[in-house]
Design an enzyme around this catalytic site. Sequence first.
Site, PDB file in Angstrom:
ATOM      1  N   ALA A 110       0.819  -1.216   0.000  1.00 50.98           N
ATOM      2  CA  ALA A 110       0.000   0.000   0.000  1.00 50.98           C
ATOM      3  C   ALA A 110       0.848   1.258   0.000  1.00 50.98           C
ATOM      4  O   ALA A 110       0.491   2.259   0.615  1.00 50.98           O
ATOM      5  CB  ALA A 110      -0.937  -0.006   1.208  1.00 50.98           C
ATOM      6  N   LYS A 154       0.824  -5.477   5.099  1.00 49.57           N
ATOM      7  CA  LYS A 154       1.060  -6.121   6.387  1.00 49.57           C
ATOM      8  C   LYS A 154       1.082  -5.139   7.548  1.00 49.57           C
ATOM      9  O   LYS A 154       1.001  -5.546   8.705  1.00 49.57           O
ATOM     10  CB  LYS A 154       2.357  -6.934   6.356  1.00 49.57           C
ATOM     11  CG  LYS A 154       3.635  -6.157   6.196  1.00 49.57           C
ATOM     12  CD  LYS A 154       4.820  -7.121   6.196  1.00 49.57           C
ATOM     13  CE  LYS A 154       6.131  -6.431   5.964  1.00 49.57           C
ATOM     14  NZ  LYS A 154       7.256  -7.383   5.950  1.00 49.57           N
ATOM     15  N   ALA A 156       9.617   8.763   2.962  1.00 48.92           N
ATOM     16  CA  ALA A 156      10.410   9.509   1.979  1.00 48.92           C
ATOM     17  C   ALA A 156      10.308  11.007   2.252  1.00 48.92           C
ATOM     18  O   ALA A 156       9.210  11.553   2.356  1.00 48.92           O
ATOM     19  CB  ALA A 156       9.933   9.187   0.571  1.00 48.92           C
ATOM     20  N   GLN A 157      11.444  11.662   2.338  1.00 54.00           N
ATOM     21  CA  GLN A 157      11.459  13.073   2.688  1.00 54.00           C
ATOM     22  C   GLN A 157      11.673  13.987   1.488  1.00 54.00           C
ATOM     23  O   GLN A 157      10.968  14.968   1.292  1.00 54.00           O
ATOM     24  CB  GLN A 157      12.561  13.340   3.720  1.00 54.00           C
ATOM     25  CG  GLN A 157      12.367  12.657   5.049  1.00 54.00           C
ATOM     26  CD  GLN A 157      13.539  12.886   5.995  1.00 54.00           C
ATOM     27  OE1 GLN A 157      14.414  13.710   5.748  1.00 54.00           O
ATOM     28  NE2 GLN A 157      13.574  12.126   7.073  1.00 54.00           N
ATOM     29  N   GLY A 180      11.603  14.184  -2.130  1.00 53.87           N
ATOM     30  CA  GLY A 180      10.649  14.606  -3.131  1.00 53.87           C
ATOM     31  C   GLY A 180      10.657  13.699  -4.346  1.00 53.87           C
ATOM     32  O   GLY A 180      11.116  12.554  -4.289  1.00 53.87           O
ATOM     33  N   GLU A 215      19.229  17.481  -5.674  1.00 51.79           N
ATOM     34  CA  GLU A 215      19.801  16.442  -4.836  1.00 51.79           C
ATOM     35  C   GLU A 215      20.983  15.812  -5.562  1.00 51.79           C
ATOM     36  O   GLU A 215      21.277  16.144  -6.720  1.00 51.79           O
ATOM     37  CB  GLU A 215      18.738  15.406  -4.457  1.00 51.79           C
ATOM     38  CG  GLU A 215      17.647  15.987  -3.584  1.00 51.79           C
ATOM     39  CD  GLU A 215      16.641  14.959  -3.097  1.00 51.79           C
ATOM     40  OE1 GLU A 215      16.816  13.769  -3.398  1.00 51.79           O
ATOM     41  OE2 GLU A 215      15.684  15.355  -2.412  1.00 51.79           O
ATOM     42  N   HIS A 253      22.193   5.345   2.153  1.00 50.65           N
ATOM     43  CA  HIS A 253      22.049   6.805   2.240  1.00 50.65           C
ATOM     44  C   HIS A 253      23.123   7.336   3.178  1.00 50.65           C
ATOM     45  O   HIS A 253      23.274   6.845   4.298  1.00 50.65           O
ATOM     46  CB  HIS A 253      20.662   7.184   2.762  1.00 50.65           C
ATOM     47  CG  HIS A 253      20.273   8.584   2.439  1.00 50.65           C
ATOM     48  ND1 HIS A 253      20.894   9.670   3.012  1.00 50.65           N
ATOM     49  CD2 HIS A 253      19.342   9.093   1.585  1.00 50.65           C
ATOM     50  CE1 HIS A 253      20.361  10.788   2.537  1.00 50.65           C
ATOM     51  NE2 HIS A 253      19.413  10.460   1.664  1.00 50.65           N
ATOM     52  N   ARG A 290      25.228   9.042  -4.168  1.00 48.26           N
ATOM     53  CA  ARG A 290      25.188   8.552  -2.792  1.00 48.26           C
ATOM     54  C   ARG A 290      26.281   7.533  -2.475  1.00 48.26           C
ATOM     55  O   ARG A 290      26.828   7.528  -1.378  1.00 48.26           O
ATOM     56  CB  ARG A 290      23.813   7.950  -2.501  1.00 48.26           C
ATOM     57  CG  ARG A 290      22.730   8.984  -2.405  1.00 48.26           C
ATOM     58  CD  ARG A 290      21.360   8.349  -2.270  1.00 48.26           C
ATOM     59  NE  ARG A 290      20.335   9.386  -2.107  1.00 48.26           N
ATOM     60  CZ  ARG A 290      19.036   9.144  -2.075  1.00 48.26           C
ATOM     61  NH1 ARG A 290      18.592   7.896  -2.199  1.00 48.26           N
ATOM     62  NH2 ARG A 290      18.178  10.124  -1.918  1.00 48.26           N
ATOM     63  N   HIS A 318      19.249   1.981   2.548  1.00 47.15           N
ATOM     64  CA  HIS A 318      18.134   2.881   2.273  1.00 47.15           C
ATOM     65  C   HIS A 318      17.203   2.391   1.169  1.00 47.15           C
ATOM     66  O   HIS A 318      15.982   2.458   1.301  1.00 47.15           O
ATOM     67  CB  HIS A 318      18.698   4.253   1.883  1.00 47.15           C
ATOM     68  CG  HIS A 318      17.671   5.264   1.511  1.00 47.15           C
ATOM     69  ND1 HIS A 318      16.685   5.671   2.383  1.00 47.15           N
ATOM     70  CD2 HIS A 318      17.463   5.966   0.354  1.00 47.15           C
ATOM     71  CE1 HIS A 318      15.922   6.586   1.793  1.00 47.15           C
ATOM     72  NE2 HIS A 318      16.360   6.760   0.557  1.00 47.15           N
ATOM     73  N   ARG A 358      20.702   4.151  -7.840  1.00 48.50           N
ATOM     74  CA  ARG A 358      19.529   4.980  -8.107  1.00 48.50           C
ATOM     75  C   ARG A 358      19.835   6.454  -7.965  1.00 48.50           C
ATOM     76  O   ARG A 358      20.436   6.889  -6.984  1.00 48.50           O
ATOM     77  CB  ARG A 358      18.392   4.596  -7.144  1.00 48.50           C
ATOM     78  CG  ARG A 358      17.144   5.460  -7.312  1.00 48.50           C
ATOM     79  CD  ARG A 358      16.042   4.992  -6.396  1.00 48.50           C
ATOM     80  NE  ARG A 358      16.347   5.187  -4.995  1.00 48.50           N
ATOM     81  CZ  ARG A 358      16.108   6.308  -4.313  1.00 48.50           C
ATOM     82  NH1 ARG A 358      15.590   7.359  -4.925  1.00 48.50           N
ATOM     83  NH2 ARG A 358      16.390   6.381  -3.028  1.00 48.50           N
ATOM     84  N   LEU A 360      10.036   7.785  -5.943  1.00 47.68           N
ATOM     85  CA  LEU A 360       8.618   8.136  -5.928  1.00 47.68           C
ATOM     86  C   LEU A 360       8.086   8.243  -7.350  1.00 47.68           C
ATOM     87  O   LEU A 360       6.966   7.800  -7.650  1.00 47.68           O
ATOM     88  CB  LEU A 360       8.402   9.456  -5.183  1.00 47.68           C
ATOM     89  CG  LEU A 360       8.655   9.444  -3.670  1.00 47.68           C
ATOM     90  CD1 LEU A 360       8.413  10.831  -3.075  1.00 47.68           C
ATOM     91  CD2 LEU A 360       7.787   8.416  -2.959  1.00 47.68           C
TER      92      LEU A 360
END
Length: 530
Positions: free
Chosen positions: A29, A51, A62-63, A65, A129, A243, A289, A350, A385, A391
Amino acid sequence: MRAERGYLTSKHNELISASKEYDVIIVGAGIAGMSTALLLDSRLKVAIVSKGQLAECSTYKAQGGMAVAVGPDDKVEEHIADTLRVGQGICREEAVKVLASEGSEALDFLISLGASFSHNEKGLQLTREAGHSRNRVVHYYDYTGKYIAELLAGKVNDTTNIDRLESCFLVDIATDQEGCCGCVIVQAGKLVYFRSAVVVVATGGYSGLYARSTNAISSSGDGVAAAYRAGAVIADMEFVQFHPTAFTTKSGRVFLLTEALRGEGATLLNAAGQRFMSTYHPAGELAPRDEVSRAMLQEAGKQGGKPIGLDARHLGKEYVMDRFRQVYAELAKNNYFMEQDIIPIAPAAHYTIGGIKTDLWGKTSVACLYACGEAAATGVHGANRLASNSLLEGIVFGHRVAASINDNFPAPRMNSGQLACTTGESGNYNDVSALRTKLELAAGVVRQGKGLEAALQWVRDSKKSSVIPPGGMQSYPACNAYQLAELLLEATLLRTESRGCHYRIDFPEKNDQDLQKHILQQWGRKTVIQ
């Protein structure tokens, strides 16, 4: 010799107390699962099973964006180029083009649902970022994931053809001779067979297998494990992104400090109070990263293990309290204040790039079984990534899964009455904390063959054939953890090179000739590199 796949045998059919029937079952979800559900034909009866509660999913945490090339100085082609560069030569270029070119459509979808992201006098407030050549990250302060998750959940709850069922654990994916035909779920302590024409796995990744992770321990890759047992091809399990800026709270919980802090000007300092990233990478604090995480470990080693610090003091109290509301509040609860303190940080697991191999429409190698989001391996991320592509990936490929199902919904078929949940493996699985520590040490930011071999042998020694996991239903997640750890370690040993977020100290260079490829694993078949 491996045990037959799955947990349940025909002898255990009596354990299945009931059955339910849907057209489409979506397991998970988060942003990928809920986006898929909302784009499915309203005539389809859909169940979203998860679950845990909404706040436990990775989307909610997630902070930073969502990366979208919508700025006046940006182009889709530049977003593609940045993603390919960070992916270190093994991105699936067609998937990257899909991700970047359909980004504005994904943003429009959220806005159509009522999303209103942070703005300034010029319009959308875009931040930068690590790894990006432009400011292209759309955000809602520093809790974008929470904002989107709550928005999507509200829409799902208002959609009459969708049932949202929490506290449901995926045990196995059921198959018959024609492909996937549903799944077995633990609901209210009982096994329930959810029959369906299509199953979508959107359960997220497996970073919770690590002792130090920005995600909950429940991020244990259960959907990937179930798909593997169902016969789906699994890809890229060795690529785990760490991260660099994670803070350890008083309680011992790991709390992510968004990369947007560095995008807005925060810097990394060694114990002497000096910036050091420019000596490791020309992009400094905004290097990819993997580069930042390794540089931090190396710098910490030079100073006897003393922590690296994140310095945002020069940004000012008023600015950080408004722009980084969640981070500021969490740090303040731990007696750190960004306008006056240097914040101690260290890398943490992360995001997991590996997962269920899919095509560009989310189809797996098992008919009628789809996957999207972090649980899927589309090839879009390659070996590392690009920040804030996750997102975006959830929405873009969630939309594609929904479109494929809408256009190709399978004709009804007779229930075979047989599930491909035949027998399982069990053993000393209750000690998951030991497994997490083993992975942290052997398959962390920096890896070495001897440590990987020892960890893999330890995992295999813990696995003994049996019928039902010890401890009953509560042990299913532990069994999944050991299964995925074995896959991860096998793949990590096979990649005898360093590429992206996979770094082997005994093989520090890339090997494009032999390993500019993907590692594919499938139940009962030899692992291949292709």
